[in-house]
Design a protein around this motif. Structure first.
Motif, PDB file in Angstrom:
ATOM      1  N   LEU A 140       0.830  -1.206   0.000  1.00  0.00           N
ATOM      2  CA  LEU A 140       0.000   0.000   0.000  1.00  0.00           C
ATOM      3  C   LEU A 140       0.866   1.259   0.000  1.00  0.00           C
ATOM      4  O   LEU A 140       0.600   2.215  -0.748  1.00  0.00           O
TER       5      LEU A 140
ATOM      6  N   THR B 280       2.357   1.687  -3.380  1.00  0.00           N
ATOM      7  CA  THR B 280       1.332   2.043  -4.364  1.00  0.00           C
ATOM      8  C   THR B 280       0.913   3.498  -4.213  1.00  0.00           C
ATOM      9  O   THR B 280       0.699   4.207  -5.213  1.00  0.00           O
TER      10      THR B 280
ATOM     11  N   LEU C 157      -7.792   2.497  -2.198  1.00  0.00           N
ATOM     12  CA  LEU C 157      -6.656   2.663  -1.289  1.00  0.00           C
ATOM     13  C   LEU C 157      -7.137   3.028   0.117  1.00  0.00           C
ATOM     14  O   LEU C 157      -6.585   2.544   1.117  1.00  0.00           O
TER      15      LEU C 157
ATOM     16  N   HIS D  10      -8.733  -0.308   1.606  1.00  0.00           N
ATOM     17  CA  HIS D  10      -7.747  -1.315   2.009  1.00  0.00           C
ATOM     18  C   HIS D  10      -6.896  -0.830   3.190  1.00  0.00           C
ATOM     19  O   HIS D  10      -6.562  -1.615   4.085  1.00  0.00           O
ATOM     20  N   SER D  11      -6.556   0.431   3.205  1.00  0.00           N
ATOM     21  CA  SER D  11      -5.784   0.971   4.335  1.00  0.00           C
ATOM     22  C   SER D  11      -6.578   0.848   5.627  1.00  0.00           C
ATOM     23  O   SER D  11      -6.018   0.538   6.692  1.00  0.00           O
TER      24      SER D  11
ATOM     25  N   ASP E 189      -5.553  -5.620  -5.617  1.00  0.00           N
ATOM     26  CA  ASP E 189      -6.005  -4.338  -6.168  1.00  0.00           C
ATOM     27  C   ASP E 189      -4.830  -3.408  -6.465  1.00  0.00           C
ATOM     28  O   ASP E 189      -4.829  -2.689  -7.476  1.00  0.00           O
ATOM     29  N   CYS E 190      -3.836  -3.406  -5.593  1.00  0.00           N
ATOM     30  CA  CYS E 190      -2.665  -2.563  -5.834  1.00  0.00           C
ATOM     31  C   CYS E 190      -1.911  -3.004  -7.084  1.00  0.00           C
ATOM     32  O   CYS E 190      -1.422  -2.170  -7.861  1.00  0.00           O
TER      33      CYS E 190
ATOM     34  N   MET F 181      -3.332  -1.474 -10.068  1.00  0.00           N
ATOM     35  CA  MET F 181      -3.058  -0.043 -10.218  1.00  0.00           C
ATOM     36  C   MET F 181      -1.736   0.221 -10.929  1.00  0.00           C
ATOM     37  O   MET F 181      -1.533   1.284 -11.510  1.00  0.00           O
TER      38      MET F 181
END
Length: 382
Positions: free
Chosen positions: A253, A256, A280, A283-284, A328-329, A332
């Protein structure tokens, strides 16, 4: 005020130390060990010299005599660099200190990084269901004679000592699962590497035991107490597995976030697009919540409380959320995220491997069912 969610200054200083150490003492070996499926011998010795394999070990043996929170911090920070070494750190701290009977010589060797210990419990027909194991140990002339085959044995080949679970027949005809200390080089022991998708440098092996003889004094944790010893350790190790995954996810994260602030599409940084920024944020949030749950479990263990429910919750949710965050990252970064030139594909493979350590995701949910609804609701026999 009773609640305090802050780490102590000692914990924060330790975190800064481990983060710096991991970049210097572990990171140089990560790519090669993953590509060649090579045991990270150099990194392990560096961890030993830094004291990271004896965090909760007593000072008289060369350990730090720290708490489970310190151990969680070490696993989380090492996982920012490499999940395999984070797993090794977790195992070498918990096995010698939470499973009695390895002996002081073995403990000193582990703390220094000169020798490792591991456990051999899973079998083809006995993974989470330990009672279904077929490995047996007969008692002859003051020795266990062990026959059987274990699979998914972490750190094999590589470890010097194994904790092997086996059924030992009792005088009344029943059998009890006993945890037995077995030298990896004992006559009758053979090992075959099991190539794996991720966590490749921690190594996974098939261990075969044919008429392996060890003294009955080599019992770990007490005769017939094999399952009880494993369950007690799992309340700690499952929290550590969650932090292992979450440490990797947090680093992904962080990387990213830096990437999306600089990568431009249609004239502006992609971080401006909510299709990027909102995931983001989500997820964070989940990673932060997972960290707090895992550390709560370690705090409960430090206080001597039953952490089975929290440990089960922490493991299944922390690892599941970490996998989703890394996936997901990776997207990106576009097609570049799929390439080996970036660490994201390795991170994803490694964290997927953590779903199986110390019980699968669904087994974690079953342990929570037991704590929430009662043992009878855990019965899946039909």
């Amino acid at each position: 005020m009773a609640l305090d969610y802050s780490f102590s200054q000692e914990h924060e200083s330790f975190r800064a130390f481990v983060r710096g150490f991991a970049r210097e003492g572990i990171q140089p070996y990560v790519v090669e060990c993953d590509e060649k499926e090579r045991f990270p011998v150099e990194a392990i010795r560096h961890m030993g010299k830094a004291g990271l394999l004896g965090i909760i070990a007593p000072k008289r043996l060369g350990g730090m005599e720290g708490d489970y929170i310190m151990l969680g911090i070490a696993v989380e920070e090492i996982a920012r660099v490499d999940n395999s070494c984070a797993m090794i750190c977790s195992m070498q701290n918990t096995l010698p200190n939470l499973v009695p009977g390895w002996g002081e010589e073995a403990a000193r060797g582990v703390i220094s990084g000169e020798r490792l210990v591991c456990i051999a419990t899973s079998e083809t027909e006995a993974g989470s269901d330990l009672s279904n194991m077929s490995t047996i140990a007969c008692v002859e002339d003051g020795h266990f004679v062990i026959n059987g085959e274990k699979i998914h044995v972490s750190l094999m080949p590589g470890a010097a000592l194994m904790g092997v679970t086996a059924k030992v027949q009792q005088p009344d005809g029943s059998s009890r699962i006993t945890f037995i200390r077995v030298p990896a080089d004992a006559p009758g022991v053979s090992c075959e590497l099991m190539p794996e998708m991720g966590l490749r440098s921690h190594q996974l092996g098939i261990v075969r035991l044919k008429d392996v003889r060890v003294p009955v004094e080599h019992t770990l944790g007490g005769e017939g107490q094999g399952k009880a010893v494993l369950y007690a350790r799992w309340n700690v190790s499952r929290c550590l597995s969650a932090l292992n995954a979450l440490g990797a996810a947090q680093q992904v994260l962080d990387d990213t976030i830096e990437f999306v602030k600089k990568k431009e599409v249609y004239g502006k940084a992609i971080g401006h697009y909510q299709a990027i920024s909102f995931p983001l944020v989500e997820h964070s949030t989940r990673v932060e919540a997972g960290r707090m749950l895992a550390y709560r479990g370690l705090w409960m263990n430090t206080r001597g409380e039953n952490a089975a429910r929290i440990a089960g919750m922490a493991k299944w949710s922390g690892i599941t959320d970490s996998i989703a965050a890394i996936q997901d990252c990776l997207q990106m970064f576009g097609a570049s995220g799929y390439l080996k030139a970036l660490p994201l594909e390795r991170r994803l493979r490694d964290v997927l491997g953590l779903t199986f350590t110390g019980g699968t995701i669904n087994v974690m949910k079953l342990t929570v069912v037991k704590e929430l609804l009662g043992a009878s609701f855990m019965d899946i026999s039909g």
